[in-house]
Design a protein around this motif. Structure first.
Motif, short mmCIF file in Angstrom:
data_model
loop_
_atom_site.label_atom_id
_atom_site.label_comp_id
_atom_site.label_asym_id
_atom_site.label_seq_id
_atom_site.Cartn_x
_atom_site.Cartn_y
_atom_site.Cartn_z
N UNK A 399 6.11 -2.49 2.24
CA UNK A 399 6.63 -3.50 3.16
C UNK A 399 5.96 -3.42 4.53
N UNK A 400 5.35 -2.29 4.83
CA UNK A 400 4.83 -2.06 6.18
C UNK A 400 3.31 -2.16 6.26
N UNK A 401 2.65 -2.00 5.14
CA UNK A 401 1.20 -2.12 5.08
C UNK A 401 0.84 -3.32 4.22
N UNK A 402 0.36 -4.41 4.82
CA UNK A 402 0.06 -5.62 4.05
C UNK A 402 -0.94 -5.39 2.92
N UNK A 403 -1.81 -4.36 3.07
CA UNK A 403 -2.82 -4.11 2.04
C UNK A 403 -2.46 -2.92 1.16
N UNK A 404 -1.21 -2.49 1.16
CA UNK A 404 -0.80 -1.31 0.40
C UNK A 404 -1.06 -1.49 -1.10
N UNK A 405 -0.60 -2.58 -1.66
CA UNK A 405 -0.79 -2.79 -3.09
C UNK A 405 -2.26 -3.03 -3.45
N UNK A 406 -3.02 -3.64 -2.54
CA UNK A 406 -4.46 -3.79 -2.76
C UNK A 406 -5.12 -2.42 -2.79
N UNK A 407 -4.68 -1.54 -1.91
CA UNK A 407 -5.22 -0.18 -1.89
C UNK A 407 -4.91 0.54 -3.21
N UNK A 408 -3.69 0.41 -3.69
CA UNK A 408 -3.30 1.07 -4.94
C UNK A 408 -4.14 0.55 -6.11
N UNK A 409 -4.39 -0.74 -6.14
CA UNK A 409 -5.20 -1.30 -7.21
C UNK A 409 -6.64 -0.82 -7.12
N UNK A 410 -7.18 -0.79 -5.92
CA UNK A 410 -8.54 -0.30 -5.72
C UNK A 410 -8.65 1.16 -6.11
N UNK A 411 -7.64 1.95 -5.79
CA UNK A 411 -7.67 3.36 -6.14
C UNK A 411 -7.74 3.54 -7.66
N UNK A 412 -6.97 2.75 -8.38
CA UNK A 412 -7.01 2.83 -9.85
C UNK A 412 -8.38 2.45 -10.40
N UNK A 413 -9.03 1.49 -9.77
CA UNK A 413 -10.36 1.08 -10.21
C UNK A 413 -11.40 2.16 -9.91
N UNK A 414 -11.29 2.82 -8.77
CA UNK A 414 -12.29 3.80 -8.36
C UNK A 414 -12.01 5.20 -8.95
N UNK A 415 -10.76 5.47 -9.29
CA UNK A 415 -10.39 6.77 -9.85
C UNK A 415 -9.45 6.58 -11.04
N UNK A 416 -9.96 6.00 -12.14
CA UNK A 416 -9.09 5.63 -13.27
C UNK A 416 -8.42 6.81 -13.97
N UNK A 417 -8.97 8.01 -13.82
CA UNK A 417 -8.36 9.19 -14.46
C UNK A 417 -7.51 9.99 -13.48
N UNK A 418 -7.28 9.46 -12.30
CA UNK A 418 -6.44 10.12 -11.29
C UNK A 418 -6.96 11.50 -10.89
N UNK A 419 -8.25 11.62 -10.80
CA UNK A 419 -8.88 12.90 -10.48
C UNK A 419 -8.50 13.39 -9.09
N UNK A 420 -8.31 12.48 -8.14
CA UNK A 420 -8.07 12.88 -6.75
C UNK A 420 -6.59 12.91 -6.37
N UNK A 421 -5.70 12.66 -7.33
CA UNK A 421 -4.27 12.73 -7.04
C UNK A 421 -3.77 14.17 -7.15
N UNK A 422 -2.71 14.48 -6.42
CA UNK A 422 -1.91 15.67 -6.69
C UNK A 422 -0.46 15.22 -6.81
N UNK A 423 0.46 16.15 -6.94
CA UNK A 423 1.86 15.76 -7.16
C UNK A 423 2.41 14.96 -5.99
N UNK A 424 2.04 15.34 -4.77
CA UNK A 424 2.56 14.67 -3.58
C UNK A 424 2.07 13.22 -3.52
N UNK A 425 0.77 13.00 -3.68
CA UNK A 425 0.26 11.63 -3.57
C UNK A 425 0.65 10.78 -4.77
N UNK A 426 0.86 11.43 -5.93
CA UNK A 426 1.36 10.69 -7.09
C UNK A 426 2.72 10.10 -6.80
N UNK A 427 3.59 10.90 -6.20
CA UNK A 427 4.93 10.42 -5.83
C UNK A 427 4.85 9.39 -4.72
#
Length: 443
Positions: A399-427
């Protein structure tokens, strides 16, 4: 039996088990490690209060990857490896007679960490807005060069390391300048009503708010020639002992929260009642050169026009004796120009930031002021600092970042196997549950 390997943040509030730890000195090493790893996290000086730098089996320490790559004297551009400490970068930039126009409060963090979390100073843009080119190592280990003007740059400028790992960074600098800095206390009603006027009148503005005192300590800076004479006033010699005095006065404030109000009044009288005056370069005059690992931080931002109402509500709550939200001083108020970086606190709006500090790092989890400040800022559309403490998640952030969902979609495209996520950022991003076998260590 082999002893378990534990990664610890600067205050040891965050601890994680890990399997492999690598120190790199070349871009090729970084590419190879990223390509070969199932999950991987990068860290620098470990000064984030948020859990974004570890929590996976493979860790990379970037601090030895810290060389100057290129100095472009014609265009005033400086290219460095991302593991470089800000102190090294800023001193080298000054040696060229240049500056980066808006500097963070401290100089001990790495360049990469500063960019990833949206580090900022005051009276300018966030630091990453001065990045005009970067080399990004992608999840498959390949390299992508991104330049200012590309839409991808607006996504990468502040990305918490979730789109790839920034390897090299080119900053746009400008000719260095000297500031005439004046400091002194002002009543809350005065400095609050004068914010927009002060922003127009001065090249540098920062306010250290002092809860329970009715005062703020106002710092202004005006550009002058280096030859201009300034009658310097450094204040009493005992001012250098403020941190030691704070540590002593706040020692038991986690048990007896009301003692904070008394401590604040004493500290304000001793250390924030003097008027000071001096001059120096932007770096010399405004950046703290060291900070002990004895504090934990939250920081929230809100649109400039909203800040007066936010401040009035925060002051009313923090000054009340009917709750436990007694906050240690000072609360740092700074100002950022609006930009177009997707996850920037200043995306689309001139912004005020307000820091909230606990000087008892070991007991910060029970520090009630963090919750009070977050609740009030969220009410007015506030955005949290990515490298500091907050509890807001995907629902609030979208609700606070107009490009939040765009960022999430881009992240999935650039890191499809979630290599750069940890538990904190996953949540944080409300992604698929994280499956790495490492664990958060109980402390």
């Amino acid at each position: 039996m082999e002893k378990e390997k534990i990664w610890k943040s600067w205050n040891e509030n965050i601890q994680h088990a890990y399997t492999n730890l690598h120190n790199i000195t070349t871009e090729k090493e970084l590419q190879t490690l990223i390509a070969a790893s199932h999950h991987i996290k990068i860290f620098g000086n470990k000064q984030s209060s948020a859990d974004i730098s570890a929590g996976v089996s493979t860790l990379v320490d970037m601090r030895s990857y810290d060389q100057i790559v290129k100095i472009d004297t014609e265009n005033k551009r400086f290219t460095v490896q991302s593991g470089m400490r800000l102190s090294t970068l800023l001193e080298a930039v000054e040696n060229q007679g240049w500056c980066i126009p808006c500097l963070p409060d401290i100089n001990t963090i790495t360049v990469g960490g500063a960019l990833a979390t949206g580090t900022h100073g005051t009276s300018g843009y966030i630091l990453s807005q001065y990045m005009v080119e970067c080399r990004l190592v992608l999840a498959d280990g390949t390299l992508k060069i991104i330049t200012a003007g590309e839409e991808l740059m607006d996504a990468v400028r502040v990305s918490m390391g979730l789109l790839g790992v920034i390897s090299e960074v080119t900053f746009q600098c400008e000719t260095n300048y000297t500031l005439h800095v004046k400091e002194g206390p002002q009543k809350d009603d005065h400095w609050l009503s004068q914010i927009k006027t002060a922003l127009k009148q001065h090249d540098f503005l920062r306010i250290l708010w002092l809860p329970h005192t009715g005062m703020g300590y106002v710092i202004t800076g005006d550009k002058i020639t280096s030859e201009t004479l300034v009658q310097e006033k450094q204040g009493p010699k005992y001012l250098k002992h403020r941190r030691a005095a704070s540590k002593m006065l706040y020692k038991y404030s986690h048990r007896f929260a009301w003692t904070t109000a008394i401590a604040n009044k004493l500290l304000a009288f001793l250390f924030f009642s003097s008027k000071k005056e001096h001059k120096g370069s932007l770096y010399q005059a405004t950046v703290t050169k060291s900070r002990g690992s004895t504090l934990e931080l939250a920081e929230w931002t809100v649109a400039l026009d909203q800040f007066p109402q936010v401040f009035k509500e925060i002051k009313a709550e923090l000054d009340a004796w009917s709750n436990r939200s007694f906050v240690h001083i000072p609360m740092d108020v700074r100002f950022i120009y609006k930009d177009k970086s997707w996850l920037s606190y200043a995306y689309g709006q001139d912004t005020v930031t307000m820091g909230c500090v606990s000087r008892n790092a070991a007991t910060a989890d029970t520090y009630a002021a963090f919750e009070s400040v977050e609740r009030i800022f969220l009410k007015y559309g506030g955005r949290p600092h990515w490298g500091k403490r907050f509890k807001a998640g995907d629902a609030e952030l979208s609700e606070r970042y107009p490009k939040w969902n765009d960022f999430k979609q881009l992240r999935l495209e650039m890191d499809p196997t979630n290599k750069f996520l940890n538990a904190y950022t996953t949540q944080l991003l409300n992604e698929t549950p994280y499956d790495d076998q490492t664990k958060r260590v109980a402390i």
